[in-house]
Design a protein around this motif. Structure first.
Motif, short mmCIF file in Angstrom:
data_model
loop_
_atom_site.label_atom_id
_atom_site.label_comp_id
_atom_site.label_asym_id
_atom_site.label_seq_id
_atom_site.Cartn_x
_atom_site.Cartn_y
_atom_site.Cartn_z
N SER A 6 -1.06 1.51 11.14
CA SER A 6 -0.78 0.92 9.83
C SER A 6 -0.19 1.93 8.85
O SER A 6 0.39 1.55 7.84
N PHE A 20 -1.96 4.05 7.11
CA PHE A 20 -2.87 4.24 5.96
C PHE A 20 -3.77 5.45 6.18
O PHE A 20 -3.86 6.32 5.32
N THR A 67 -0.23 -4.24 9.41
CA THR A 67 0.51 -3.09 8.87
C THR A 67 1.10 -3.43 7.51
O THR A 67 0.87 -2.73 6.52
N GLN A 123 -0.43 -2.51 3.43
CA GLN A 123 0.44 -1.89 2.41
C GLN A 123 0.59 -2.80 1.18
O GLN A 123 0.54 -2.33 0.04
N ARG A 140 -1.31 -2.26 -2.81
CA ARG A 140 -0.43 -2.22 -3.99
C ARG A 140 -0.71 -3.37 -4.96
O ARG A 140 -0.68 -3.18 -6.18
N TYR A 184 7.14 -6.22 2.36
CA TYR A 184 5.94 -6.41 3.18
C TYR A 184 5.63 -7.90 3.35
O TYR A 184 5.29 -8.35 4.45
#
Length: 371
Positions: free
Chosen positions: A302, A304, A325, A329, A333, A347
């Motif tokens: 991913s 992260f 994934t 993200q 956010r 995304y």
């Protein structure tokens, strides 16, 4: 069967299937309560460490006192560096600092004093606490020495303080205000938990239909099945984003509409791919056997916990084929940083494309099986 008839029948069958309910509804809720529990303290404090004092001066004892007062580490004295290394190897301490002989003499002669710090790099959080704890102690003592030297040159206390620290650093943590591990890792892992439990649960259900030769239905019936699972998934995801993260006091960015859009796209994408896995595995239990061990690789992919730039180029492309994934993200956010939908649009588009491709494949595979 019609769309609504299939929707009702699927919802009723799912609620009667204890294994599927356990994975789709109960397991995510249990994870939500118990996964953050070990990280409740957020920060690593009182990490065992040691100081080897070869100088035995009032300066070295002052360094020891400042280190002992630092909440990050719990310090004890050891007679030699060899004893410190043995304690480190046995796991009794996570790091140590060596104060060399002649440290005070070097400082009095206006020479740079050197101290050595060693930490256990196998545990990043513990190593960080040890290094930061010792660095803060040495830095505080060094600043005090500099102030005394400038004062001896005739400077006032205020001038000496400015001279000792000509540049003042003000740090402020955004989003993860507590700088805690739970606030960092749990909101991201939650998306993977939701993905894995839903994928396995749907695959179990569809695998059962294959075993019973009931998986061959029209596209409208597949839509009814997808909606039935989505309703359950949306409720669980709403529990995470609407209550659990707030109850755990994780950072909230406030873009509620963006988070809702993410949930609306994420759930059906997972459901269609879970159905495809069920049709592929054909056996109910096989989904659990195969998917259970894929969680950790998916989390690393991913980007992260491990920077995506450190991955091989092939994996950097493959990782976008995993819904979590893009979801991780986007979620971080939107829900923590308060980003706008336009910022996370790539995304969301990635999730939507995966869902669209999966839906077309599901209808094609289902139609082919029916024929």
């Amino acid at each position: 069967m019609s769309f609504w008839a299939t929707f009702q029948a699927t919802l009723h069958a799912v609620l009667k299937d204890q294994g599927v309910v356990l994975l789709v509804v109960i397991a995510p809720i249990i994870y939500g309560f118990f996964y953050p529990w070990p990280y409740a303290k957020e920060q690593v404090l009182q990490v065992p460490a040691a100081i080897v004092d070869y100088d035995q001066s009032d300066l070295s004892r002052q360094v020891f006192r400042f280190a002992a007062a630092n909440p990050k580490i719990s310090v004890r004295a050891l007679p030699s560096e060899r004893a410190a290394k043995e304690a480190l190897w046995r796991g009794q301490i996570e790091g140590y600092m060596v104060l060399p002989a002649g440290l005070k003499r070097d400082v009095l002669h206006h020479k740079a004093g050197h101290v050595a710090v060693a930490g256990n790099g196998s545990y990043l959080l513990l190593n960080k606490s040890v290094l930061y704890g010792f660095a803060e102690a040495v830095g505080t003592v060094s600043a005090g020495i500099a102030i005394k030297q400038f004062s001896a040159q005739g400077m006032s206390a205020e001038q000496a303080l400015i001279a000792a620290q000509p540049l003042k650093l003000h740090t402020k943590a955004y989003y993860n205000i507590s700088e805690g591990y739970a606030s960092y890792v749990v909101p991201a892992v939650a998306l993977l938990i939701l993905q894995q439990t839903l994928l396995i649960g749907v695959a179990l259900f569809v695998g059962t239909l294959v075993e019973q030769q009931q998986s061959q239905v029209r596209p409208s019936a597949w839509c009814g099945r997808i909606l039935a699972f989505c309703c359950l998934a949306w409720l669980v995801m709403g529990f995470y984003f609407g209550w659990l993260f707030t109850w755990q006091d994780f950072a909230k960015g406030g873009n509620t509409l963006g988070t809702l859009l993410l949930i609306v796209l994420y759930a059906p994408t997972l459901v269609v791919w879970g159905a495809l896995l069920g049709l592929w595995f054909k056996v109910r239990e096989r989904a659990l056997q195969v998917m259970l061990f894929s969680s950790l690789p998916m989390y690393f992919l991913s980007g992260f916990s491990w920077p995506s730039e450190g991955l091989p180029s092939q994996l950097q492309a493959v990782r976008w084929l995993i819904p979590s994934t893009a979801a991780i993200q986007a979620s971080v956010r939107l829900d923590q940083m308060g980003a706008s939908v336009s910022v996370v649009a790539p995304y969301l588009l990635n999730i939507a494309l995966l869902g669209g491709v999966g839906f077309v494949l599901l209808l094609l595979v289902g139609r082919h099986s029916a024929d």
